[in-house]
Design an enzyme around this catalytic site. Structure first.
Site, PDB file in Angstrom:
ATOM      1  N   GLY A   1      22.777  19.181  23.316  1.00 57.15           N
ATOM      2  CA  GLY A   1      21.560  18.381  23.476  1.00 57.15           C
ATOM      3  C   GLY A   1      20.723  18.448  22.221  1.00 57.15           C
TER       4      GLY A   1
ATOM      5  N   CYS B   1      27.449  24.212  22.503  1.00 56.53           N
ATOM      6  CA  CYS B   1      26.304  24.023  21.598  1.00 56.53           C
ATOM      7  C   CYS B   1      24.980  24.364  22.288  1.00 56.53           C
ATOM      8  CB  CYS B   1      26.339  22.601  21.042  1.00 56.53           C
ATOM      9  SG  CYS B   1      25.237  22.378  19.650  1.00 56.53           S
ATOM     10  N   TYR B   2      24.123  23.379  22.581  1.00 54.38           N
ATOM     11  CA  TYR B   2      22.844  23.683  23.260  1.00 54.38           C
ATOM     12  C   TYR B   2      23.104  24.393  24.587  1.00 54.38           C
ATOM     13  CZ  TYR B   2      18.333  22.884  25.588  1.00 54.38           C
ATOM     14  OH  TYR B   2      17.139  23.049  26.245  1.00 54.38           O
TER      15      TYR B   2
ATOM     16  N   ASP C   1      35.560  -5.706  20.800  1.00 55.34           N
ATOM     17  CA  ASP C   1      34.933  -5.392  22.089  1.00 55.34           C
ATOM     18  C   ASP C   1      34.609  -6.651  22.890  1.00 55.34           C
ATOM     19  OD1 ASP C   1      35.044  -2.905  20.948  1.00 55.34           O
ATOM     20  OD2 ASP C   1      32.925  -2.844  20.427  1.00 55.34           O
TER      21      ASP C   1
ATOM     22  N   GLU D   1      35.004  18.554  22.237  1.00 58.63           N
ATOM     23  CA  GLU D   1      35.265  17.203  22.736  1.00 58.63           C
ATOM     24  C   GLU D   1      35.440  16.163  21.652  1.00 58.63           C
ATOM     25  OE1 GLU D   1      32.503  18.873  22.814  1.00 58.63           O
ATOM     26  OE2 GLU D   1      30.708  17.644  22.576  1.00 58.63           O
TER      27      GLU D   1
ATOM     28  N   HIS E   1      31.920  21.637  18.887  1.00 57.32           N
ATOM     29  CA  HIS E   1      32.140  20.606  19.908  1.00 57.32           C
ATOM     30  C   HIS E   1      33.640  20.366  20.116  1.00 57.32           C
ATOM     31  CE1 HIS E   1      27.992  19.236  20.520  1.00 57.32           C
ATOM     32  NE2 HIS E   1      27.819  19.767  19.317  1.00 57.32           N
TER      33      HIS E   1
ATOM     34  N   LYS F   1      35.770   2.948  21.513  1.00 58.43           N
ATOM     35  CA  LYS F   1      36.482   1.964  20.697  1.00 58.43           C
ATOM     36  C   LYS F   1      38.005   2.075  20.842  1.00 58.43           C
ATOM     37  CE  LYS F   1      35.031  -0.641  17.851  1.00 58.43           C
ATOM     38  NZ  LYS F   1      34.530  -1.978  18.157  1.00 58.43           N
TER      39      LYS F   1
END
Ligand code: XMP
Length: 507
Positions: free
Chosen positions: A50, A77-78, A220, A166, A164, A363
């Site tokens: 965050g 992280c946060y 997109d 992810e 991170h 994407k």
């Protein structure tokens, strides 16, 4: 399932994507709703990153009771810093780190470090630092600046990572997440994006309404259009507003694509009006608002015209994807990075309701969908181009002359990348008219001209980016051609900043 508690990270939704890809069901909740979690169904909890500092006034927190649920917890992280603070550790405003860092694993005896190599690259994005771990935690890995980059409390099944796992650019991030899913003891099953389901949903939402499609020439909006055409056929009316800010050839290319899809594309020329509206505008946010608003006004005019013909039009289809949403402050605790023209840049009093079938996708997922829907391969791999087009690649005021120079330089970059056979390997390439000026000596004369910055980057899902390591000779060729051929340009510099911290575009 795994519950992901969202403290406002840009990548909370990306955590849920990765967890689903690894075959585990998950749900994102805000920390205020932690009491609602069902302890029987919940096999694991992830505390997201965050933008806040754990000691900041009003920083989101969580009921510390969750640490006694006896459910495995992964703090990222946060989420890790908050967990450390609540459990009695010490967090301070420390060394800031954004982008790549080398992680060294010192402890392989835990399940969470299964299959990891001794050293690999992880991505960081934080300003605070844990300087004292709570009791019961052991260090698994450290980086040059952070001794407690990866930690574990075996007894309580609590894991903390400062990096991170992810994001695409963290090596072995999916191994860490897979190990966590195994610790949670979850049965996994393949997760697929179902095009039929999306089409059914479009049909259900549209009901009796005709749907106008906002088409930009990019992947997109074309994928969204294909899904809409499959779902509601001729009740879908795609429109391309040519505002002169798009790449050369977009109009022709779009006609070809829509002939391929089998729907008639309506093209509206708004080149002159757009430049007039942008006169004197220098703020990037104002440019985005202005362009977002003018697109919507054109579509509303079309809506009125169609209603007069007896066609009931309620919806506007947009190719919005998740990276547009989150950067525009898409969740309760997230920060606003920029108001993407199709999300935060829309007028408040819009008459059309939005239909955004790709709003939860990234994407690379959209590209895969495009391929599945039979769109040509070279189109699916095409570079993204922002909705506000060249307007956000020209810092300061967009004048006809600067636009012309930007277009000319862009064409040179594309041509040289193509000639060198590397165009397909880069995610995005573009020159930026920087509004900075420098001295040049051309043919023994002095010129005080504008500096162009080259941004050529690699990414898959837009959330993280590295700059392309292109051969020096190629960079030299591009630079020489730009300063020689584009009038008023004195210098070319190469942008070597990752995202984070820098966004892809300059504005
Ligand atoms: P940033 O600069 O935010 O770019 O890292 C991420 C992606 O979004 C595109 N971009 C936009 N797209 N409206 C859009 O439709 C916008 O206002 C906008 N701003 C940035 C950018 O080109 C990149 O692909």
């Amino acid at each position: 399932m795994i519950i992901i508690v969202d403290f406002g990270s840009q990548t909370t939704h990306l955590i849920s994507r990765r967890i689903k890809e690894l075959g585990a069901p998950c749900k994102v909740i805000v920390p205020e709703n932690i009491k609602e979690i069902n302890k029987k169904e919940t096999k694991g909890i992830i505390l997201s990153g965050g933008p806040a500092s754990v000691y900041a006034k009003g920083a989101p927190s969580i009921d510390p009771e969750i640490f006694s649920f006896n459910i495995p917890i992964l703090g990222i992280c946060y989420g890790f810093q908050l967990m450390a603070k609540l459990l009695g550790g010490k967090v301070v405003a420390g060394k800031r780190e954004y982008g790549p860092a080398g992680l060294k694993i010192s402890n392989f005896k835990f399940q969470i470090s299964n299959g990891l190599p001794k050293a690999f690259v992880v991505w960081m994005s934080h300003g605070d630092e844990i300087i004292e771990l709570p009791k019961g935690f052991t260090t698994i890995g450290s980086t040059e600046h952070f001794p407690f980059a990866f930690v574990n409390n075996l007894k309580k099944k609590i894991i903390g990572v400062q990096f991170h796992p992810e994001v695409e650019h963290t090596e072995f991030g999916s191994v860490v997440l897979k190990n966590f899913i195994e610790i949670c003891n979850i049965k996994t099953a393949e997760h697929l994006i179902d095009t039929e389901e999306i089409e059914k949903n479009i049909k259900k939402i549209a009901g009796e309404s005709y749907v106008i499609g906002a088409v930009s020439g990019g992947v997109d909006s074309t994928v969204a259009s294909t899904l809409a055409a499959n779902a509601i056929g001729k009740k879908f009316i795609p429109i391309y507003v040519d505002n002169g800010l798009m790449r050369a050839g977009t109009r022709e290319h779009l006609k070809e694509i829509f002939d391929h899809i089998g729907i008639n594309l309506r093209i509206i020329d708004a080149k002159k009006e757009t430049l007039i509206k942008l006169k004197g505008v220098t703020s990037p946010e104002e440019k985005r608002m202005l362009i977002g608003k003018s697109y919507i006004r054109v579509f509303e005019k079309e809506m009125k015209r169609l209603v007069k013909q007896g066609k009931n039009v309620e919806y506007l289809l947009q190719g919005t994807i998740y990276s547009d949403v989150i950067e525009s402050k898409g969740t309760k605790h997230a920060a606003k990075i920029k108001s993407h023209h199709n999300v935060g840049g829309l007028p408040k009093n819009m008459k059309l309701k939005l239909l955004e079938p790709l709003r939860h996708l990234y994407k690379d997922e959209v590209r895969r969908l495009g391929k599945k829907l039979g769109l040509p391969e070279d189109f699916v791999r095409k570079q993204p181009f922002p909705g506000p087009g060249y307007a956000v690649r020209i810092r300061g005021e967009v004048t006809a002359q600067r636009l012309q120079r930007e277009k000319q330089a862009d064409a040179i970059v594309l041509a040289e990348l193509e000639k060198a056979g590397v165009l397909q390997n880069v995610f995005l390439s573009f020159p930026v008219m920087t509004s900075a000026y420098s001295t040049a000596v051309k043919g023994d004369g002095r010129q005080f001209g504008e500096v162009i910055a080259l941004r050529i980057i690699e990414s898959k899902d837009i959330m993280t980016t590295t700059w392309a390591r292109l051969p020096y000779d190629l960079l030299q060729k591009i630079s020489s051609r730009i300063v020689n051929e584009v009038p008023g340009i004195s210098r070319v510099v190469y942008d070597i900043t990752t995202k984070p911290p820098a966004t892809m575009e300059w504005e």
